[in-house]
Design a protein around this motif. Structure first.
Motif, PDB file in Angstrom:
ATOM      1  N   ASN A 226      16.249 -26.105  -3.842  1.00 56.45           N
ATOM      2  CA  ASN A 226      14.817 -26.326  -3.999  1.00 56.45           C
ATOM      3  C   ASN A 226      14.157 -25.058  -4.532  1.00 56.45           C
ATOM      4  O   ASN A 226      14.422 -23.973  -4.032  1.00 56.45           O
ATOM      5  N   ARG A 227      13.342 -25.228  -5.544  1.00 52.71           N
ATOM      6  CA  ARG A 227      12.598 -24.088  -6.059  1.00 52.71           C
ATOM      7  C   ARG A 227      11.532 -23.679  -5.041  1.00 52.71           C
ATOM      8  O   ARG A 227      10.796 -24.526  -4.539  1.00 52.71           O
ATOM      9  N   ALA A 228      11.485 -22.388  -4.709  1.00 51.96           N
ATOM     10  CA  ALA A 228      10.522 -21.876  -3.735  1.00 51.96           C
ATOM     11  C   ALA A 228       9.114 -22.295  -4.140  1.00 51.96           C
ATOM     12  O   ALA A 228       8.739 -22.195  -5.306  1.00 51.96           O
ATOM     13  N   GLY A 229       8.371 -22.787  -3.167  1.00 55.15           N
ATOM     14  CA  GLY A 229       7.003 -23.229  -3.414  1.00 55.15           C
ATOM     15  C   GLY A 229       6.853 -24.732  -3.517  1.00 55.15           C
ATOM     16  O   GLY A 229       5.752 -25.257  -3.418  1.00 55.15           O
ATOM     17  N   ASN A 230       7.959 -25.444  -3.694  1.00 50.45           N
ATOM     18  CA  ASN A 230       7.905 -26.903  -3.798  1.00 50.45           C
ATOM     19  C   ASN A 230       7.915 -27.487  -2.387  1.00 50.45           C
ATOM     20  O   ASN A 230       8.948 -27.905  -1.869  1.00 50.45           O
ATOM     21  N   GLU A 231       6.739 -27.476  -1.773  1.00 50.21           N
ATOM     22  CA  GLU A 231       6.614 -27.896  -0.370  1.00 50.21           C
ATOM     23  C   GLU A 231       6.950 -29.365  -0.163  1.00 50.21           C
ATOM     24  O   GLU A 231       7.482 -29.733   0.886  1.00 50.21           O
ATOM     25  N   GLU A 232       6.636 -30.217  -1.127  1.00 51.93           N
ATOM     26  CA  GLU A 232       6.924 -31.645  -0.974  1.00 51.93           C
ATOM     27  C   GLU A 232       8.436 -31.878  -0.832  1.00 51.93           C
ATOM     28  O   GLU A 232       8.880 -32.610   0.046  1.00 51.93           O
ATOM     29  N   SER A 233       9.222 -31.241  -1.691  1.00 57.26           N
ATOM     30  CA  SER A 233      10.677 -31.382  -1.573  1.00 57.26           C
ATOM     31  C   SER A 233      11.202 -30.696  -0.322  1.00 57.26           C
ATOM     32  O   SER A 233      12.141 -31.170   0.310  1.00 57.26           O
ATOM     33  N   GLU A 234      10.587 -29.584   0.052  1.00 57.67           N
ATOM     34  CA  GLU A 234      10.982 -28.899   1.286  1.00 57.67           C
ATOM     35  C   GLU A 234      10.804 -29.831   2.483  1.00 57.67           C
ATOM     36  O   GLU A 234      11.646 -29.857   3.387  1.00 57.67           O
ATOM     37  N   ASN A 235       9.739 -30.630   2.491  1.00 58.07           N
ATOM     38  CA  ASN A 235       9.521 -31.592   3.574  1.00 58.07           C
ATOM     39  C   ASN A 235      10.623 -32.640   3.619  1.00 58.07           C
ATOM     40  O   ASN A 235      11.099 -33.002   4.697  1.00 58.07           O
ATOM     41  N   VAL A 236      11.037 -33.136   2.464  1.00 59.37           N
ATOM     42  CA  VAL A 236      12.126 -34.114   2.421  1.00 59.37           C
ATOM     43  C   VAL A 236      13.412 -33.470   2.954  1.00 59.37           C
ATOM     44  O   VAL A 236      14.136 -34.071   3.746  1.00 59.37           O
TER      45      VAL A 236
END
Length: 177
Positions: free
Chosen positions: A134-144
């Motif tokens: 995951n690219r740092a800062g991509n909170e939506e994908s971090e949630n998944v």
């Protein structure tokens, strides 16, 4: 042909009817901002992408699924598994990835599709471990990623674009726990 049904989605192989809808998703700068260098893809590049995904199915026995809404038959994006050859430092590994059209964000579709794909990887395909990049800062994908139960492993830089990447992983024993 490999298909997975979830309560709201059908994960399936690609057809010619998917080219235009996926190219529209790939042409959206907001969708693509976290992928690669953030560049959008045109129809020809989308065709090439689907061809590569289908080759991986043939070579590896897994790949990127087309994601369709069961209720309407509409293509909403892609989710699946691939070998992240572009990031040699995590190899050998299989990566889980997803991309949905913007109008389908925030409705739980990415998590639903990713859960089904992770189960497919670890239960059906017998993989011992799956990573998410995951690219740092991509909170939506971090949630998944968090919903999948994946744990942070390390941070690194994209070898070509120098963006900060967060690597997460889960193995079969963690998944079953």
């Amino acid at each position: 042909m490999t298909e997975i049904r979830t309560p709201r989605l059908l994960l399936r192989r690609w057809t010619d009817d998917d080219l235009v809808p996926l190219s529209e998703i790939n042409a959206d700068p907001e969708v693509m901002r976290w992928i690669g260098d953030g560049s959008t893809l045109d129809l020809e590049e989308t065709v090439e992408q689907i061809e590569r995904w289908e080759e991986e199915w043939d070579d590896e026995g897994f790949g990127i699924f087309a994601v369709e809404l069961l209720a309407s038959g509409e293509l909403i994006g892609a989710v699946g598994l691939s070998v992240p050859e572009w990031l040699p430092e995590v190899l050998p590994a299989v990566e889980i990835t997803w991309r949905l059209g913007r109008s389908f964000w925030g409705q739980g579709y990415a998590s639903e599709a990713a859960h089904a794909t992770l189960e497919f990887a670890l239960q059906d395909r017998g993989l011992d471990r799956v990573v998410a990049v995951n690219r740092a800062g991509n909170e939506e994908s971090e949630n998944v990623i968090r919903k999948l139960g994946m744990e942070p492993e390390k941070d690194t830089s994209h070898p070509e674009f120098a963006s900060l990447l967060n690597i997460h992983g889960i193995d079969l024993t963690e998944y079953e726990a």
